[in-house]
Design an enzyme around this catalytic site. Sequence first.
Site, PDB file in Angstrom:
ATOM      1  N   LYS A 112       0.835  -1.198   0.000  1.00 45.25           N
ATOM      2  CA  LYS A 112       0.000   0.000   0.000  1.00 45.25           C
ATOM      3  C   LYS A 112       0.874   1.254   0.000  1.00 45.25           C
ATOM      4  O   LYS A 112       0.646   2.186  -0.750  1.00 45.25           O
ATOM      5  CB  LYS A 112      -0.919  -0.041   1.225  1.00 45.25           C
ATOM      6  CG  LYS A 112      -1.851   1.120   1.341  1.00 45.25           C
ATOM      7  CD  LYS A 112      -2.760   0.959   2.550  1.00 45.25           C
ATOM      8  CE  LYS A 112      -3.504   2.255   2.806  1.00 45.25           C
ATOM      9  NZ  LYS A 112      -4.298   2.197   4.030  1.00 45.25           N
ATOM     10  N   GLU A 144      10.773  -4.591   4.057  1.00 40.18           N
ATOM     11  CA  GLU A 144      10.850  -5.999   3.654  1.00 40.18           C
ATOM     12  C   GLU A 144      10.476  -6.159   2.180  1.00 40.18           C
ATOM     13  O   GLU A 144      11.171  -6.834   1.406  1.00 40.18           O
ATOM     14  CB  GLU A 144       9.891  -6.852   4.501  1.00 40.18           C
ATOM     15  CG  GLU A 144      10.258  -6.973   5.965  1.00 40.18           C
ATOM     16  CD  GLU A 144       9.685  -5.845   6.825  1.00 40.18           C
ATOM     17  OE1 GLU A 144       9.290  -4.802   6.262  1.00 40.18           O
ATOM     18  OE2 GLU A 144       9.643  -6.013   8.058  1.00 40.18           O
ATOM     19  N   GLY A 147      -4.553  -1.867   5.454  1.00 38.39           N
ATOM     20  CA  GLY A 147      -3.779  -2.986   4.913  1.00 38.39           C
ATOM     21  C   GLY A 147      -4.370  -4.338   5.279  1.00 38.39           C
ATOM     22  O   GLY A 147      -4.541  -5.224   4.432  1.00 38.39           O
ATOM     23  N   ARG A 148      -4.731  -4.502   6.550  1.00 34.47           N
ATOM     24  CA  ARG A 148      -5.209  -5.820   6.992  1.00 34.47           C
ATOM     25  C   ARG A 148      -6.652  -6.085   6.584  1.00 34.47           C
ATOM     26  O   ARG A 148      -7.195  -7.140   6.893  1.00 34.47           O
ATOM     27  CB  ARG A 148      -5.019  -5.955   8.508  1.00 34.47           C
ATOM     28  CG  ARG A 148      -5.651  -4.855   9.329  1.00 34.47           C
ATOM     29  CD  ARG A 148      -5.154  -4.878  10.770  1.00 34.47           C
ATOM     30  NE  ARG A 148      -5.625  -3.742  11.537  1.00 34.47           N
ATOM     31  CZ  ARG A 148      -5.027  -2.552  11.578  1.00 34.47           C
ATOM     32  NH1 ARG A 148      -3.924  -2.345  10.876  1.00 34.47           N
ATOM     33  NH2 ARG A 148      -5.512  -1.581  12.319  1.00 34.47           N
ATOM     34  N   GLU A 205      -3.509  -6.484  15.330  1.00 35.14           N
ATOM     35  CA  GLU A 205      -3.075  -5.155  14.884  1.00 35.14           C
ATOM     36  C   GLU A 205      -4.241  -4.165  15.035  1.00 35.14           C
ATOM     37  O   GLU A 205      -4.019  -2.966  15.203  1.00 35.14           O
ATOM     38  CB  GLU A 205      -2.586  -5.200  13.427  1.00 35.14           C
ATOM     39  CG  GLU A 205      -1.728  -4.004  13.044  1.00 35.14           C
ATOM     40  CD  GLU A 205      -0.986  -4.167  11.730  1.00 35.14           C
ATOM     41  OE1 GLU A 205       0.210  -4.498  11.728  1.00 35.14           O
ATOM     42  OE2 GLU A 205      -1.627  -3.953  10.676  1.00 35.14           O
ATOM     43  N   HIS A 261      -2.834 -32.766  19.079  1.00 35.50           N
ATOM     44  CA  HIS A 261      -1.653 -33.535  19.451  1.00 35.50           C
ATOM     45  C   HIS A 261      -0.500 -32.619  19.853  1.00 35.50           C
ATOM     46  O   HIS A 261       0.657 -33.029  19.838  1.00 35.50           O
ATOM     47  CB  HIS A 261      -1.247 -34.452  18.294  1.00 35.50           C
ATOM     48  CG  HIS A 261      -2.292 -35.495  18.028  1.00 35.50           C
ATOM     49  ND1 HIS A 261      -2.328 -36.702  18.685  1.00 35.50           N
ATOM     50  CD2 HIS A 261      -3.381 -35.465  17.223  1.00 35.50           C
ATOM     51  CE1 HIS A 261      -3.384 -37.399  18.265  1.00 35.50           C
ATOM     52  NE2 HIS A 261      -4.043 -36.665  17.377  1.00 35.50           N
ATOM     53  N   LYS A 320      10.248  -0.055  13.468  1.00 36.16           N
ATOM     54  CA  LYS A 320      10.678   0.287  12.103  1.00 36.16           C
ATOM     55  C   LYS A 320      11.711   1.408  12.134  1.00 36.16           C
ATOM     56  O   LYS A 320      12.725   1.366  11.448  1.00 36.16           O
ATOM     57  CB  LYS A 320       9.482   0.774  11.270  1.00 36.16           C
ATOM     58  CG  LYS A 320       8.521  -0.287  10.817  1.00 36.16           C
ATOM     59  CD  LYS A 320       7.534   0.359   9.831  1.00 36.16           C
ATOM     60  CE  LYS A 320       6.303  -0.484   9.622  1.00 36.16           C
ATOM     61  NZ  LYS A 320       5.277   0.149   8.806  1.00 36.16           N
TER      62      LYS A 320
HETATM   63  O1  F6P Z   1       3.826  -2.777   9.645  1.00 35.87           O
HETATM   64  C1  F6P Z   1       2.474  -2.920   9.628  1.00 35.87           C
HETATM   65  C2  F6P Z   1       1.880  -2.599   8.309  1.00 35.87           C
HETATM   66  O2  F6P Z   1       1.767  -1.232   8.146  1.00 35.87           O
HETATM   67  C3  F6P Z   1       0.539  -3.288   8.131  1.00 35.87           C
HETATM   68  O3  F6P Z   1      -0.497  -2.593   8.697  1.00 35.87           O
HETATM   69  C4  F6P Z   1       0.480  -3.455   6.668  1.00 35.87           C
HETATM   70  O4  F6P Z   1      -0.475  -4.393   6.303  1.00 35.87           O
HETATM   71  C5  F6P Z   1       1.894  -3.875   6.372  1.00 35.87           C
HETATM   72  O5  F6P Z   1       2.675  -3.100   7.242  1.00 35.87           O
HETATM   73  C6  F6P Z   1       2.351  -3.720   4.954  1.00 35.87           C
HETATM   74  O6  F6P Z   1       2.275  -2.398   4.546  1.00 35.87           O
HETATM   75  P1  F6P Z   1       2.376  -2.009   3.034  1.00 35.87           P
HETATM   76  O7  F6P Z   1       1.241  -2.648   2.324  1.00 35.87           O
HETATM   77  O8  F6P Z   1       2.324  -0.524   3.001  1.00 35.87           O
HETATM   78  O9  F6P Z   1       3.689  -2.528   2.501  1.00 35.87           O
END
Ligand code: F6P
Length: 550
Positions: free
Chosen positions: A206, A212, A267-268, A353, A384, A512
């Site tokens: 987003k 990452e 995002g979620r 979150e 189990h 972060k």
């Molecule tokens: O670090 C949390 C977060 O902001 C989430 O809320 C989000 O889904 C994820 O990182 C990924 O964010 P982006 O889609 O901006 O890469």
Amino acid sequence: MNGPTQLDAWKKLHREYGRIRPLHMRDMFATDAGRFDRYSLKLNDILFDYSKNRIDEAVREALLDLAREADVEGWHERMFRGEAINHTEHRPVLHTALRNFSGDPVLVDGVDVMPEVRSELERVRELAEAIRSRRWRGASNQPITDVVNLGIGGSHLGPQMAVEALKPYAIHDLNVHFVNNIDENQINNTLERLVPETTLFIIASKSFTTQETMINADTARQWLLDRIGDEALLSHHMVAVTSNTEAAVAYGVGRENVFRMWDWVGGRYSMWSAIGLALVIAIGPDNFEDMLRGAWEADRHFREAPLQENIPVLMALLGVWYNNFFGAETHAVLPYDQNMHRFPAYLQQADMESNGKGVDRNGIPVTWQTGPILFGEIGNAGQHAFYQLLHQGTKLVPADMLVPVANFRCIARHHRALMSNILAQAEALMKGKTEAEVREELGAAGLPEEEIAFLLPYKMFPGNRPTNTFLFRTLDPRTLGTLVALYEHKIFVQGVIWNINSYDQWGVELGKVLAKGILAEIEAGRPVDSHDASTNGLINYYLGLRPKKN
Ligand code: F6P
């Protein structure tokens, strides 16, 4: 609202808790033949049985009063109407617009967003069809055989969960992979099985700034370039989904290959948007649309059903009951379907979150418990592993159990055994095993009285452990959409009751920011003394040991 603890219903629930705590569900069932009928609901193909909870009519009424006093219905209207209920980010919360089939407009700042939503969905459909039909060609004119979603959090968990859950609906000559982590193992392990000329990467972010995802995108880009050579041909192999179109274009993704998200979709909560592209490619646009329809049906149910028949409202209230009155710290999600193996992980982000907040909507630290620790695993595997604690441990772990009545490729013997397991577990958690039952069992097995007395405390089960059971016809796209949306709304209702903002996530920022500074120090490669002793010690130890080429 100042806080739920001031509400009359909250105070009433405290009294009800004192009354109900000594009661056992085993007795409630024994004295009430209508309990299942009264405490179960149906929505489309889903049966929601909440009869195995430590409630009776008085408790349910008090819980419903809590929803009324917290104005759950007012809040959901505010959400659906597009008010900026995410008040710390000044944004509406409109993932429901992504699955709005009503034909009604959804206004953001007075502008109907539905035409854009529909046109973006159409673009997603076209791309997915081009790839699935092998019309989309890579740099050397070969069709795409592998799609890799590069994203994390909400840009990963939803699509991955759904690709796994809906595997029976996916085409077989196309593989969909997910890379979310920054560690080199995951991307190495993925790329070593792939061929650049037949691979398409989706950069799903987003913000288009997430460390990452961007590091993984850089590595993927270089991997493509090493083989394909010509930067101009990269557009055959990289598309993006983002609300930051310009950043994606600047990164080198062709504008026509950038799919849009909006800042009013968290995002979620974004698997319903173009973030679901990998899923659309896997299962096809029609199945994706069925999933959206399933979610829309849950939205309508949430909006229209009276509180006492409203599944997400009841799910939420039961969670509040255990979290805030019984002191339960956790909530388990236990799907009895291997294809749902990422469902608990997906819900972990959605729930934790959203509701892992310690400050209320007025900016004041809360004095009540908010979101639980959510965890889960496929039911039989859990049996189990950790169910021992659920049955006989010292903690109360309310659980949701989910199971399809039939599977896509049903093997009757497997499925009968599966059903017997989930039903037995829910029954055992509820009933437990009394002293008399243990005595009788061990006596029948011929054990001497001395041995029976010795084993007795170990063999008894307290029971009275609550579960909800979701029994659905089969895990098809529509049902998955409904289930996920029910959980989304449950999370929202709990946020309303706890008077927190479920739609921001400031708690992910600090780590972060610190990581940025530490990365700079690691890259400089000199011993540090700018942190606490532990962090300094760890950085310096790492610098001393890391292989020189790193
Ligand atoms: O670090 C949390 C977060 O902001 C989430 O809320 C989000 O889904 C994820 O990182 C990924 O964010 P982006 O889609 O901006 O890469």
